[in-house]
Design an enzyme around this catalytic site. Sequence first.
Site, mmCIF file in Angstrom:
data_model
loop_
_atom_site.group_PDB
_atom_site.id
_atom_site.type_symbol
_atom_site.label_atom_id
_atom_site.label_comp_id
_atom_site.label_asym_id
_atom_site.label_seq_id
_atom_site.Cartn_x
_atom_site.Cartn_y
_atom_site.Cartn_z
ATOM 1 N N ALA A 50 0.860 -1.186 0.000
ATOM 2 C CA ALA A 50 0.000 0.000 0.000
ATOM 3 C C ALA A 50 0.888 1.225 0.000
ATOM 4 O O ALA A 50 1.803 1.332 0.822
ATOM 5 C CB ALA A 50 -0.905 0.004 1.225
ATOM 6 N N GLU A 67 11.691 -5.318 15.896
ATOM 7 C CA GLU A 67 13.134 -5.103 16.053
ATOM 8 C C GLU A 67 13.591 -3.744 15.500
ATOM 9 O O GLU A 67 14.453 -3.084 16.076
ATOM 10 C CB GLU A 67 13.899 -6.225 15.328
ATOM 11 C CG GLU A 67 15.400 -6.132 15.418
ATOM 12 C CD GLU A 67 15.922 -6.274 16.854
ATOM 13 O OE1 GLU A 67 15.840 -7.359 17.408
ATOM 14 O OE2 GLU A 67 16.426 -5.262 17.396
ATOM 15 N N GLU A 119 12.985 12.852 12.127
ATOM 16 C CA GLU A 119 11.588 12.417 12.046
ATOM 17 C C GLU A 119 10.796 13.432 11.216
ATOM 18 O O GLU A 119 11.223 14.580 11.048
ATOM 19 C CB GLU A 119 10.979 12.368 13.454
ATOM 20 C CG GLU A 119 11.549 11.291 14.349
ATOM 21 C CD GLU A 119 11.286 9.891 13.835
ATOM 22 O OE1 GLU A 119 10.132 9.485 13.737
ATOM 23 O OE2 GLU A 119 12.261 9.201 13.495
ATOM 24 N N LYS A 147 11.813 4.925 22.233
ATOM 25 C CA LYS A 147 12.697 3.758 22.142
ATOM 26 C C LYS A 147 13.104 3.270 23.529
ATOM 27 O O LYS A 147 13.156 2.067 23.795
ATOM 28 C CB LYS A 147 13.925 4.122 21.304
ATOM 29 C CG LYS A 147 13.575 4.432 19.838
ATOM 30 C CD LYS A 147 14.718 5.138 19.124
ATOM 31 C CE LYS A 147 14.390 5.448 17.671
ATOM 32 N NZ LYS A 147 15.357 6.363 17.058
HETATM 33 N N1 HSE Z 1 14.733 10.120 13.650
HETATM 34 C C1 HSE Z 1 15.298 8.894 14.087
HETATM 35 C C2 HSE Z 1 16.755 9.146 14.443
HETATM 36 C C3 HSE Z 1 15.178 7.860 13.000
HETATM 37 O O1 HSE Z 1 17.274 10.214 14.106
HETATM 38 O O2 HSE Z 1 17.360 8.325 15.099
HETATM 39 C C4 HSE Z 1 15.356 6.437 13.477
HETATM 40 O O3 HSE Z 1 14.408 6.050 14.433
#
Ligand code: HSE
Length: 436
Positions: free
Chosen positions: A43, A129, A190, A205
């Site tokens: 998609a 992961e 991002e 994270k």
């Molecule tokens: N924006 C994130 C970084 C991308 O700069 O680490 C990976 O998750």
Amino acid sequence: MEPVKVGLLGLGTVGGGTLNVLVRNAAEIARRAGREIVVSHAAARDYDPARLEGIDRVEVSEDAFSVVDQPEVDIIVELIGGYSPARELVLKAIENGKHVVTANKALIALHGNEIFAAAQKKGVTVAFEAAVAGGIPIIKALREGLAANHIEWIAGIINGTGNFILTEMRNKGRDFADVLAEAQALGYAEADPTFDVEGIDAAHKLTILASLAFGIPLQFDNCFTEGIGKIEPQDVAYAEQLGYRIKHLGITRKTDEGIELRVHPTLIPERRLIANVDGVMNAVLVKGDAVGPTLYYGAGAGSLPTASAVVADIIDVTRTLTTDPGNRVPHLAFQPSELSDLPVLPIGDVETAYYLRMTAEDRPGVVAAVAGILGDLGISIEAMQQKEPAEGETEVPLVMLTHRVRERQMDDAIARIEALPSIRGHVTRIRVEHLS
Ligand code: HSE
């Protein structure tokens, strides 16, 4: 045996990389997985067929829900990102009895508890992961490789954009805004770069890592998050003079009272390996009681490194297609019935050492007044630096390193120091971790 069929949601940087790796390495992947793996459906609204290998053999639709509803698709790979419609798509895929692979850290950090409960009920796997540290197999390391250990703490550089900005500020003395613009142009940041600079991406994270390490439910809202926006080039230089580097770290630690869960700029001794992880690279330092400290280093973002983790998950899911759900690796490393209710500590209860920088009037008694406040609160000074005032200036920068103290006590000390008539403006505070 019939090939395993994958439905790919998103054909952007990571989606494109995933398709290319699956096509390019198809024979090697089949040797590892025990079955051929093909992308049958995808998609995407907008994509460039020229950079997608084997796209002519994929049925591409603009409607992601139609892919999730395809009866022949075994595994849905969600690479759209963001909270919505990713959450709805993943829940629908689970409802349809499909296994899911995702690189979406925001989704897992905020909605993982709900998603894993749904997957558990339906007997399907949700693998993620690629959500933490891109190509570094840190989730597999925590969930499987280190399963024998009590994890004591984790400290990680888990946002490449933030690390790139700090590295450029240190190496080239560049300005924050200027480096951020370059990180965006290079495609590291991002979609909303405030997620990188304010530490939200790293907090997503770290939330995931803490759950895997300590067997607690995902609790993004309890993660203390401070970005790199207030770091000035002079702090980078002073830290260096004191033998430290400033890194934007995610730190989680198990204490008797609860779990520390915090993302903030941190001074670390320059002799530590992790202090020398530069640019967009990521690194995660994990301390286990049996294994001791272990360090995982690699690309934390980018098309092929992230695809490497996504495809590894697809292979894992393929291998487990015939395994009953009770014997699969648990989503959060611990069996769902065994999750602990150990609380996440408020930042006021966390103990660290500190770097303090303030601007003081250059006259007798000022240093004594600051030291007196710290002394009254039982905060011991480890090192202090005062520079000569510049020509014609009457104010000087005063830089201190303290021993470890609870954050609440330091809040009190900083409020009192800022109230001194001889101190100008705010005190800059950066936490210090020795990671030994
Ligand atoms: N924006 C994130 C970084 C991308 O700069 O680490 C990976 O998750």
